[in-house]
Write a protein that holds these residues in place. Sequence first.
Motif, mmCIF file in Angstrom:
data_model
loop_
_atom_site.group_PDB
_atom_site.id
_atom_site.type_symbol
_atom_site.label_atom_id
_atom_site.label_comp_id
_atom_site.label_asym_id
_atom_site.label_seq_id
_atom_site.Cartn_x
_atom_site.Cartn_y
_atom_site.Cartn_z
ATOM 1 N N GLN A 92 0.822 -1.206 0.000
ATOM 2 C CA GLN A 92 0.000 0.000 0.000
ATOM 3 C C GLN A 92 0.862 1.264 0.000
ATOM 4 O OE1 GLN A 92 -2.711 -0.490 3.322
ATOM 5 N NE2 GLN A 92 -4.203 -1.545 2.037
ATOM 6 N N LYS A 96 0.824 4.041 -3.035
ATOM 7 C CA LYS A 96 0.556 5.461 -2.792
ATOM 8 C C LYS A 96 1.632 6.337 -3.417
ATOM 9 C CE LYS A 96 -1.622 4.710 1.724
ATOM 10 N NZ LYS A 96 -1.424 4.903 3.183
ATOM 11 N N TYR A 113 -8.668 7.761 -1.329
ATOM 12 C CA TYR A 113 -9.418 7.825 -0.065
ATOM 13 C C TYR A 113 -9.806 6.407 0.324
ATOM 14 C CZ TYR A 113 -9.836 12.857 -0.793
ATOM 15 O OH TYR A 113 -9.547 14.186 -0.963
ATOM 16 N N ASP A 114 -10.066 6.202 1.615
ATOM 17 C CA ASP A 114 -10.587 4.898 2.002
ATOM 18 C C ASP A 114 -12.107 4.974 2.130
ATOM 19 O OD1 ASP A 114 -11.186 6.021 4.482
ATOM 20 O OD2 ASP A 114 -9.502 5.070 5.518
ATOM 21 N N SER A 116 -13.961 5.072 4.544
ATOM 22 C CA SER A 116 -14.473 5.915 5.630
ATOM 23 C C SER A 116 -14.364 7.395 5.298
ATOM 24 C CB SER A 116 -13.720 5.623 6.932
ATOM 25 O OG SER A 116 -12.379 6.093 6.854
ATOM 26 N N LEU A 120 -6.025 9.297 2.006
ATOM 27 C CA LEU A 120 -4.827 8.471 2.121
ATOM 28 C C LEU A 120 -3.647 9.061 1.360
ATOM 29 C CD1 LEU A 120 -6.468 4.963 1.586
ATOM 30 C CD2 LEU A 120 -5.927 6.092 3.765
ATOM 31 N N TRP A 184 -8.847 -3.502 -0.689
ATOM 32 C CA TRP A 184 -8.120 -2.636 0.246
ATOM 33 C C TRP A 184 -9.023 -1.554 0.852
ATOM 34 C CZ3 TRP A 184 -2.745 -1.418 -2.466
ATOM 35 C CH2 TRP A 184 -1.945 -2.578 -2.418
ATOM 36 N N HIS A 185 -10.290 -1.540 0.456
ATOM 37 C CA HIS A 185 -11.216 -0.486 0.885
ATOM 38 C C HIS A 185 -10.691 0.892 0.473
ATOM 39 C CE1 HIS A 185 -13.730 -2.782 4.131
ATOM 40 N NE2 HIS A 185 -13.595 -3.457 2.996
ATOM 41 N N TRP A 186 -10.145 0.946 -0.719
ATOM 42 C CA TRP A 186 -9.602 2.184 -1.287
ATOM 43 C C TRP A 186 -10.516 2.706 -2.378
ATOM 44 C CZ3 TRP A 186 -3.625 2.162 -2.534
ATOM 45 C CH2 TRP A 186 -2.907 2.149 -1.322
#
Length: 210
Positions: A92, A96, A113-114, A116, A120, A184-186
Amino acid sequence: CELGLCCPDEREGGVKMMSLENMTVRARLGVAGVVVLLGLFALSGYTLSQIRSDAMSAHSVRIKHIVEVSQGIVANYQKLEADKKLSRDEAQTQAKEALRSLRFNKDDYFFLYDFSGRALMVAGNPKIEGQVLLDKTDDKGFKLWQAIVDTGKSGSGYIDYWFPRAGAKESSPKRGYVIGVPEWHWIVGTGGYVDDVDAEVSKDAVRSGL
């Protein structure tokens, strides 16, 4: 009745419109000129509308393809993780930084962004990284970051919003595209300024006018 457009009707005591065949040459030329001008205005309006529509379509497709490339970069690091060549944190972090250094057009960049709403990686504004921005809006009151999360979670899609250019105080209209990375919840995405498209349309308008 100097132009031959009408003549008195003595029998009815009124004014009767004459047909085109009975008009003077001067009157016919005047009518023809008006019709031609109206036709040219209508044609110009349609042409400009079509040029902008085509330009916006191309702009949207270009943004989508660019984000798909960034998704491919992330997928490469996901494969390195799956092959046990990198840990998840290493994969990760490297993903990035790979996206952070990329630029296209003038100063357009990628963001991550994730699910939530936490920033990121935002190459154009690293100061907001680590912040959760779901309650924030753009200058027009649009809940941009909520839209990013909702669109990314659902898969992918376009988002229209307002955002200032680098070093500018006033916001400009922008069209973005985001893709979710559920493993990855990305959410990876980018945006392009619409006024860049309008500038190109203006150039085409000048050429069409000439």
